[in-house]
Design a protein around this motif. Structure first.
Motif, short mmCIF file in Angstrom:
data_model
loop_
_atom_site.label_atom_id
_atom_site.label_comp_id
_atom_site.label_asym_id
_atom_site.label_seq_id
_atom_site.Cartn_x
_atom_site.Cartn_y
_atom_site.Cartn_z
N ARG A 35 0.88 -1.17 0.00
CA ARG A 35 0.00 0.00 0.00
C ARG A 35 0.91 1.21 0.00
O ARG A 35 1.85 1.29 0.78
N ILE A 36 0.65 2.16 -0.90
CA ILE A 36 1.45 3.37 -0.96
C ILE A 36 0.52 4.58 -0.95
O ILE A 36 -0.37 4.65 -1.79
N PRO A 37 0.71 5.49 0.04
CA PRO A 37 1.64 5.36 1.15
C PRO A 37 1.16 4.29 2.13
O PRO A 37 0.01 3.87 2.09
N LYS A 38 2.05 3.86 3.01
CA LYS A 38 1.72 2.77 3.94
C LYS A 38 0.55 3.13 4.84
O LYS A 38 -0.23 2.27 5.21
N TYR A 41 -2.88 9.22 3.33
CA TYR A 41 -3.02 9.57 1.93
C TYR A 41 -1.74 10.20 1.40
O TYR A 41 -1.03 10.86 2.14
N GLY A 42 -1.50 10.03 0.11
CA GLY A 42 -0.46 10.76 -0.58
C GLY A 42 -1.09 11.99 -1.19
O GLY A 42 -2.29 11.99 -1.54
N ILE A 43 -0.32 13.03 -1.31
CA ILE A 43 -0.79 14.25 -1.97
C ILE A 43 0.44 14.95 -2.56
O ILE A 43 1.50 14.96 -1.94
N HIS A 44 0.32 15.44 -3.79
CA HIS A 44 1.44 16.14 -4.39
C HIS A 44 0.93 17.30 -5.23
O HIS A 44 -0.25 17.35 -5.59
N VAL A 61 -9.20 7.76 -4.46
CA VAL A 61 -8.97 9.18 -4.70
C VAL A 61 -10.20 9.93 -4.18
O VAL A 61 -11.32 9.62 -4.58
N LYS A 62 -9.97 10.87 -3.27
CA LYS A 62 -11.07 11.63 -2.65
C LYS A 62 -12.12 10.69 -2.06
O LYS A 62 -13.32 10.93 -2.17
N GLY A 63 -11.70 9.57 -1.48
CA GLY A 63 -12.61 8.64 -0.84
C GLY A 63 -13.34 7.69 -1.78
O GLY A 63 -14.12 6.86 -1.34
N VAL A 64 -13.11 7.80 -3.07
CA VAL A 64 -13.77 6.94 -4.06
C VAL A 64 -12.77 5.89 -4.53
O VAL A 64 -11.69 6.22 -5.03
N GLU A 65 -13.14 4.62 -4.37
CA GLU A 65 -12.25 3.52 -4.75
C GLU A 65 -12.56 3.04 -6.16
O GLU A 65 -13.72 2.87 -6.53
N GLN A 66 -11.48 2.83 -6.94
CA GLN A 66 -11.61 2.27 -8.28
C GLN A 66 -10.56 1.19 -8.45
O GLN A 66 -9.45 1.30 -7.93
N THR A 67 -10.93 0.16 -9.21
CA THR A 67 -9.99 -0.91 -9.54
C THR A 67 -9.31 -0.53 -10.84
O THR A 67 -9.97 -0.12 -11.81
N VAL A 68 -7.99 -0.66 -10.87
CA VAL A 68 -7.21 -0.38 -12.08
C VAL A 68 -6.41 -1.62 -12.43
O VAL A 68 -5.91 -2.32 -11.55
N ALA A 78 -3.61 17.33 -9.37
CA ALA A 78 -2.75 17.89 -8.32
C ALA A 78 -3.59 18.22 -7.10
O ALA A 78 -4.73 18.69 -7.21
N GLY A 79 -3.03 17.93 -5.91
CA GLY A 79 -3.70 18.29 -4.66
C GLY A 79 -4.74 17.31 -4.16
O GLY A 79 -5.30 17.50 -3.09
N GLU A 80 -5.01 16.23 -4.91
CA GLU A 80 -6.01 15.25 -4.50
C GLU A 80 -5.40 14.21 -3.57
O GLU A 80 -4.37 13.62 -3.90
N GLU A 81 -6.04 13.97 -2.42
CA GLU A 81 -5.59 12.90 -1.53
C GLU A 81 -5.85 11.56 -2.19
O GLU A 81 -6.93 11.35 -2.77
N HIS A 82 -4.87 10.66 -2.10
CA HIS A 82 -5.04 9.35 -2.74
C HIS A 82 -4.08 8.32 -2.14
O HIS A 82 -3.09 8.66 -1.51
N PHE A 83 -4.42 7.05 -2.35
CA PHE A 83 -3.51 5.94 -2.05
C PHE A 83 -3.88 4.78 -2.95
O PHE A 83 -4.98 4.74 -3.52
#
Length: 101
Positions: A35-38, A41-44, A61-68, A78-83
């Motif tokens: 899991r990244i980040p461990k 959330y990551g944000i850049h 991303v922004k609390g919404v989970e998607q399978t990729v 840019a600026g979106e919290e995600h993991f």
């Protein structure tokens, strides 16, 4: 040509080895269970463009989970919290670009 230094996580080009300081281009492999980040959330500050080479994982991303999965492309503004996490049995491999607006 940039040599792979670490087969799991590489930044190919960024401001340290390219005249363009607005783009970082790299590659990462998530092993099963990664899991990244461990935590949290990551944000850049840059937009993130990704292309999945192999495997399947889940990005939140922004609390919404998607399978990729392999063959898919993703965009995180840019600026979106995600993991991202890999709960599968196979590695999940991605090439990405972080681009300043």
């Amino acid at each position: 040509m940039t040599e792979l230094k670490n087969p799991g996580n590489n930044v190919f080009f960024d401001g340290t080895n390219s005249p363009n300081t607005k783009v970082s281009f790299g590659h990462i492999v998530f092993q099963p269970g990664d899991r990244i980040p461990k935590e949290g959330y990551g944000i850049h500050a840059q937009d993130e463009y990704s292309f999945v080479i192999r495997g399947t994982a889940h990005s939140v991303v922004k609390g919404v989970e998607q399978t990729v999965s392999a063959g898919m492309a993703a965009f995180i503004p840019a600026g979106e919290e995600h993991f991202t996490y890999n709960d599968g049995k196979e590695p999940f491999e991605v090439v990405y670009a972080l681009v300043e607006r």
